[in-house]
Write an enzyme that holds these catalytic residues in place. Sequence first.
Site, PDB file in Angstrom:
ATOM      1  N   GLN A  55      -2.683 -12.038   8.060  1.00  0.00           N
ATOM      2  CA  GLN A  55      -2.912 -11.749   6.638  1.00  0.00           C
ATOM      3  C   GLN A  55      -2.275 -12.838   5.770  1.00  0.00           C
ATOM      4  O   GLN A  55      -2.890 -13.340   4.823  1.00  0.00           O
ATOM      5  CB  GLN A  55      -2.320 -10.383   6.295  1.00  0.00           C
ATOM      6  CG  GLN A  55      -2.165 -10.106   4.814  1.00  0.00           C
ATOM      7  CD  GLN A  55      -1.825  -8.663   4.527  1.00  0.00           C
ATOM      8  OE1 GLN A  55      -2.685  -7.803   4.580  1.00  0.00           O
ATOM      9  NE2 GLN A  55      -0.567  -8.371   4.205  1.00  0.00           N
ATOM     10  N   MET A  74       0.848  -1.196   0.000  1.00  0.00           N
ATOM     11  CA  MET A  74       0.000   0.000   0.000  1.00  0.00           C
ATOM     12  C   MET A  74       0.886   1.249   0.000  1.00  0.00           C
ATOM     13  O   MET A  74       0.422   2.346   0.324  1.00  0.00           O
ATOM     14  CB  MET A  74      -0.933  -0.011   1.215  1.00  0.00           C
ATOM     15  CG  MET A  74      -1.890  -1.210   1.170  1.00  0.00           C
ATOM     16  SD  MET A  74      -3.431  -0.967   2.073  1.00  0.00           S
ATOM     17  CE  MET A  74      -2.845  -0.649   3.712  1.00  0.00           C
ATOM     18  N   SER A 113       4.383   1.226   7.865  1.00  0.00           N
ATOM     19  CA  SER A 113       4.105   2.562   7.319  1.00  0.00           C
ATOM     20  C   SER A 113       3.419   3.415   8.366  1.00  0.00           C
ATOM     21  O   SER A 113       3.582   4.638   8.411  1.00  0.00           O
ATOM     22  CB  SER A 113       3.212   2.443   6.081  1.00  0.00           C
ATOM     23  OG  SER A 113       3.832   1.598   5.131  1.00  0.00           O
ATOM     24  N   GLY A 164       5.025  -9.866   4.267  1.00  0.00           N
ATOM     25  CA  GLY A 164       5.802  -9.755   5.503  1.00  0.00           C
ATOM     26  C   GLY A 164       5.163 -10.522   6.646  1.00  0.00           C
ATOM     27  O   GLY A 164       3.936 -10.530   6.796  1.00  0.00           O
ATOM     28  N   GLY A 199      11.152  -2.774   5.468  1.00  0.00           N
ATOM     29  CA  GLY A 199      10.419  -4.049   5.460  1.00  0.00           C
ATOM     30  C   GLY A 199       9.984  -4.386   4.042  1.00  0.00           C
ATOM     31  O   GLY A 199      10.123  -5.527   3.581  1.00  0.00           O
ATOM     32  N   HIS A 200       9.466  -3.379   3.322  1.00  0.00           N
ATOM     33  CA  HIS A 200       9.083  -3.604   1.919  1.00  0.00           C
ATOM     34  C   HIS A 200      10.326  -3.913   1.069  1.00  0.00           C
ATOM     35  O   HIS A 200      10.282  -4.766   0.179  1.00  0.00           O
ATOM     36  CB  HIS A 200       8.401  -2.361   1.341  1.00  0.00           C
ATOM     37  CG  HIS A 200       7.092  -2.019   1.977  1.00  0.00           C
ATOM     38  ND1 HIS A 200       6.902  -0.898   2.752  1.00  0.00           N
ATOM     39  CD2 HIS A 200       5.897  -2.657   1.960  1.00  0.00           C
ATOM     40  CE1 HIS A 200       5.654  -0.851   3.169  1.00  0.00           C
ATOM     41  NE2 HIS A 200       5.016  -1.909   2.724  1.00  0.00           N
ATOM     42  N   GLN A 233     -10.354  -2.774   2.538  1.00  0.00           N
ATOM     43  CA  GLN A 233      -9.834  -3.408   3.754  1.00  0.00           C
ATOM     44  C   GLN A 233      -9.816  -2.447   4.942  1.00  0.00           C
ATOM     45  O   GLN A 233      -9.336  -2.797   6.008  1.00  0.00           O
ATOM     46  CB  GLN A 233      -8.456  -4.031   3.506  1.00  0.00           C
ATOM     47  CG  GLN A 233      -7.320  -3.040   3.261  1.00  0.00           C
ATOM     48  CD  GLN A 233      -6.037  -3.745   2.870  1.00  0.00           C
ATOM     49  OE1 GLN A 233      -5.896  -4.233   1.750  1.00  0.00           O
ATOM     50  NE2 GLN A 233      -5.080  -3.830   3.782  1.00  0.00           N
ATOM     51  N   ASP A 251       2.458  -9.056   9.296  1.00  0.00           N
ATOM     52  CA  ASP A 251       1.011  -9.235   9.124  1.00  0.00           C
ATOM     53  C   ASP A 251       0.729 -10.739   9.081  1.00  0.00           C
ATOM     54  O   ASP A 251       0.311 -11.290   8.057  1.00  0.00           O
ATOM     55  CB  ASP A 251       0.563  -8.543   7.838  1.00  0.00           C
ATOM     56  CG  ASP A 251       0.820  -7.049   7.902  1.00  0.00           C
ATOM     57  OD1 ASP A 251       0.224  -6.384   8.752  1.00  0.00           O
ATOM     58  OD2 ASP A 251       1.665  -6.557   7.127  1.00  0.00           O
ATOM     59  N   VAL A 307      11.080  -7.008   9.545  1.00  0.00           N
ATOM     60  CA  VAL A 307      12.279  -6.167   9.682  1.00  0.00           C
ATOM     61  C   VAL A 307      12.011  -5.177  10.819  1.00  0.00           C
ATOM     62  O   VAL A 307      10.934  -4.577  10.890  1.00  0.00           O
ATOM     63  CB  VAL A 307      12.581  -5.411   8.365  1.00  0.00           C
ATOM     64  CG1 VAL A 307      13.804  -4.514   8.530  1.00  0.00           C
ATOM     65  CG2 VAL A 307      12.804  -6.403   7.229  1.00  0.00           C
TER      66      VAL A 307
END
Length: 278
Positions: A153, A30, A186, A147, A36-37, A61, A150, A176
């Site tokens: 998820q 998002m 984020s 990741g 982390g991304h 969501q 989540d 991370v």
Amino acid sequence: MEIADTIAQVRTAIRERRQAGLRVGLVPTMGFLHNGHVALIRESTTSCDVTVVSIFVNPTQFGPNEDLSTYPRDLGRDERTCIDAGVNILFLPTAAEIYPEEFQTFIEPGRLAEPLCGAVRPGHFRGVATVVAKLLNIVQPDAAFFGQKDYQQVAVVRRMVRDLDMPVEIVTVPTVREADGLAMSSRNAYLSVSQRERATCISRGLLAAQAAFRGGEHDASKLVAIAGAEMVDIDSLQYLELRDAETLEPVIGSVTRSAVLLAAAFIGSTRLIDNVIL
Ligand code: PAF
């Protein structure tokens, strides 16, 4: 790096590469990308020939009182991050592209989506599963990267992929953390300096429980208590629960199988989640 705004454009960009036999990786995000991304992107660029990153703040969501309108955005910085990380294709669809008028078909996840975040964010995983299914259908990657932060998820996505026979490998990449242990998110951007400091007690608690487990403490309620004892600087706790790593059923008594300790807490009005695997 190619930028695609529409489904047709991203499909065209991928088609030739797939016909050439190249392995395609998808990193759905998002945006407001952090390290982390970047770890997800690295995992994709390492194991795939072509990496597609999608940035789409998915309205379905978010609950009615959640942070859809204020979700942090910085497309210019995200584009530079993707270029530096070796992304080949950046997919930037609009909400109208993903959910055109008359859109009415959703994925309804089952039991795995009921507890934890599913219980406090009704409809959240329905929205996640629907958009992930759409992104997987649009890009048709060989592998997709998510990741561990989540955790629920990824469990819901893995189940969906199995249940609906989607031909894609789901890869989970470890969380991370900042140097002080805070899981990268984020939403950390919402925190003031003092809130940011207080937020570290979440990972401190989880990591203390993990250390105790590794030191021989296997009693579920004691492990939860060890984690909870550290989480004194949060404003409110939504959940702190030890669950079976596979089924997400509660662990009662002794931990005899792989388990995950998951927390969701508010620091001010910012909701943060984190987990550790035992
Ligand atoms: O984890 C996220 O950023 C989102 O939930 C995802 C997987 C991109 C779906 O919108």
